[in-house]
Design an enzyme around this catalytic site. Structure first.
Site, mmCIF file in Angstrom:
data_model
loop_
_atom_site.group_PDB
_atom_site.id
_atom_site.type_symbol
_atom_site.label_atom_id
_atom_site.label_comp_id
_atom_site.label_asym_id
_atom_site.label_seq_id
_atom_site.Cartn_x
_atom_site.Cartn_y
_atom_site.Cartn_z
ATOM 1 N N GLY A 14 0.809 -1.207 0.000
ATOM 2 C CA GLY A 14 0.000 0.000 0.000
ATOM 3 C C GLY A 14 0.847 1.263 0.000
ATOM 4 N N HIS B 21 4.893 2.265 -7.841
ATOM 5 C CA HIS B 21 3.830 1.258 -7.937
ATOM 6 C C HIS B 21 2.969 1.505 -9.169
ATOM 7 C CE1 HIS B 21 4.496 1.369 -3.432
ATOM 8 N NE2 HIS B 21 4.646 0.088 -3.690
#
Ligand code: PAF
Length: 287
Positions: A38, A44
């Protein structure tokens, strides 16, 4: 070319192993997996976008894995914002987010650990005992649950990549492990979830890491093959920055991570440096 409806329109969030299996049973193949903890950033985003471009179904896992944190304080302060992460997944074209609880990943009675050998021992392995056991264990579970054809990881965590490749090879897991180049801020600082903890002064100092790695690359490009001279060059560059406290500076074989005397093949130049309470890592592949 595959045409799809807007990805955000069909992004599905699942939280249990069973719901994940059900969703994947009808998912088009090949499947690409992007494992994350996360607090997604541009690094990402690049992994998710690449998985979306190269596979028919992109799965992003969001799980802050307690087993890879030695220090409970480090785990407690790990930044989290699931709503924002899910929005990023949708923007980059993910189809499925797997966001399980700790109990879902490690059910009561869970008592197995995956321990990778030599390549997991030096550098981050030495600095963070047990860290790679936690990483290898959770990634083995994720690989098994998702059964993806491909899984995407950032080159910034170069040792993690080697550990995961070794684990997948040894456990005969057919998922192909793909390395994606490190995504950087304009001043060269590698994107990391940890950057959020830097004070403004530490943030301004942190690109010293990149300067030191590029100094080593320049030495090597100019024909220097003594690993000690590259290490000295990097330490000298870091010493110019008063807020930088090197943890290690390494010049190692890019496959085994054994420290080198002489550079005569693919070499990983890497370092871990503290800026106040924040420890950052980065590397450069000399190939
Ligand atoms: O690189 C990370 O974010 C984590 O180590 C990973 C691979 C998601 C395993 O928890």
């Amino acid at each position: 070319m595959v045409t799809r409806e807007s990805p955000a329109a069909h992004l599905q969030i699942v939280r249990t192993r069973e719901a994940l299996r059900e969703a994947l049973a009808r998912a088009p193949r090949p499947v690409g997996l992007v494992p994350t903890m996360g607090w997604l950033h541009a690094g990402h985003r690049a992994l998710i976008a690449r998985a979306h471009a190269e596979t028919a179904t992109t799965v992003v896992s969001i799980f802050v894995n307690p087993r890879q944190f030695g220090d409970p304080a480090d785990l407690a302060k790990y930044p989290r914002n699931e709503a924002r992460d899910v929005a990023i997944c949708a923007e980059e074209g993910a189809d499925l987010v797997f966001a399980p609880s700790v109990e879902e990943v490690y059910p009561p009675g869970f008592d197995t650990s995956v321990r990778v050998g030599e390549v997991a021992q030096p550098l981050e392995g030495a600095a963070r005992p047990g860290h790679f056991d936690g990483v290898a264990t959770v990634v083995a579970i994720l690989f098994d649950l998702v059964g993806a054809e491909r899984a995407y990881f950032g080159q910034k965590d170069a040792q993690q990549l080697l550990v995961i490749r070794q684990m997948a090879r040894d456990l005969a897991i057919p998922t192909e492990v793909i390395a994606h180049p490190t995504v950087r801020e304009p001043d060269g600082l590698a994107m990391s979830s940890r950057n959020v903890h830097l004070s403004p002064a530490e943030r301004a100092a942190a690109p010293a890491i990149r300067r030191a790695l590029l100094a080593a690359r320049e030495c090597w490009q100019n024909g220097e093959r003594s690993a000690d001279i590259l290490r000295d060059r990097m330490r000298a560059e870091l010493s110019e920055e008063p807020l930088a406290e090197p943890d290690y500076v390494s010049v190692a074989d890019a496959t085994t991570l054994r420290e080198l005397k002489t550079i005569d093949g693919p070499t990983l130049v890497s370092m871990a440096v503290r800026f106040g309470a924040t420890r950052l890592i980065d590397n450069e592949l000399l190939d």
